[in-house]
Design a protein around this motif. Structure first.
Motif, PDB file in Angstrom:
ATOM      1  N   ARG A 254       7.419  -4.757 -17.669  1.00 43.55           N
ATOM      2  CA  ARG A 254       7.264  -6.043 -16.998  1.00 43.55           C
ATOM      3  C   ARG A 254       8.036  -7.129 -17.734  1.00 43.55           C
TER       4      ARG A 254
ATOM      5  N   SER B  38      11.188 -10.345 -11.590  1.00 42.50           N
ATOM      6  CA  SER B  38       9.795 -10.241 -11.149  1.00 42.50           C
ATOM      7  C   SER B  38       9.474  -8.847 -10.622  1.00 42.50           C
ATOM      8  N   LYS B  39      10.499  -8.138 -10.173  1.00 39.57           N
ATOM      9  CA  LYS B  39      10.311  -6.788  -9.650  1.00 39.57           C
ATOM     10  C   LYS B  39      10.834  -5.726 -10.599  1.00 39.57           C
TER      11      LYS B  39
ATOM     12  N   THR C  73      15.386   0.699 -11.647  1.00 43.23           N
ATOM     13  CA  THR C  73      14.026   0.231 -11.831  1.00 43.23           C
ATOM     14  C   THR C  73      13.590   0.503 -13.266  1.00 43.23           C
TER      15      THR C  73
ATOM     16  N   ASP D 150      16.275  -8.885 -10.263  1.00 47.83           N
ATOM     17  CA  ASP D 150      15.039  -9.545  -9.881  1.00 47.83           C
ATOM     18  C   ASP D 150      14.037  -9.213 -10.976  1.00 47.83           C
TER      19      ASP D 150
END
Length: 124
Positions: A27, A75-76, A23, A73
């Motif tokens: 953004r 977007s995540k 993670t 991903d």
């Protein structure tokens, strides 16, 4: 400063599966090519897999080809490494890395940002 945090490591038996996640505290993950590397005790850090920024082109080390799958991903703000048919030789600390200047490489020196790693232990 973008931070990368790995999760999903653990201790499993040979033949099992694990999914690692990375993670990013940004953004704008789409700006980075992403890679996974690993380091076993007494060995150098080695390339596992990488994925390009947008088109999702992937590259794998021969030792994991057909068993591991890297995905992202944007977007995540997350990059995953799905690992199947795990072997004792896969035991290592797994690191996530981000490459802003290139578009994915097996060369660890190409990556500017690194996470702290997550331990994967595979027993026979």
């Amino acid at each position: 400063q973008v931070q990368l945090v790995e999760s999903g490591g653990g201790s499993v038996q040979a033949g099992a599966s694990l999914r690692l996640s990375c993670t990013a505290s940004t953004r704008s993950l789409s700006l980075y090519a992403m890679g996974w590397f690993r380091q076993a005790p007494g060995k150098e850090r080695e390339f596992v897999a990488c994925i390009s920024r947008n088109l999702g082109r992937t590259l794998y080390a021969d030792s994991v080809k057909g068993r591991f799958t890297i995905s992202r991903d944007n977007s995540k703000n997350i990059v995953n490494l799905q690992m199947t048919s795990l072997k004792p030789d896969d035991t290592a600390i797994y690191y996530c890395a981000a490459d802003l200047l290139d578009n994915g490489s097996a060369d660890r020196d190409a990556y500017e940002l690194w996470g702290r790693g997550t331990q994967v232990t595979v027993s026979s």
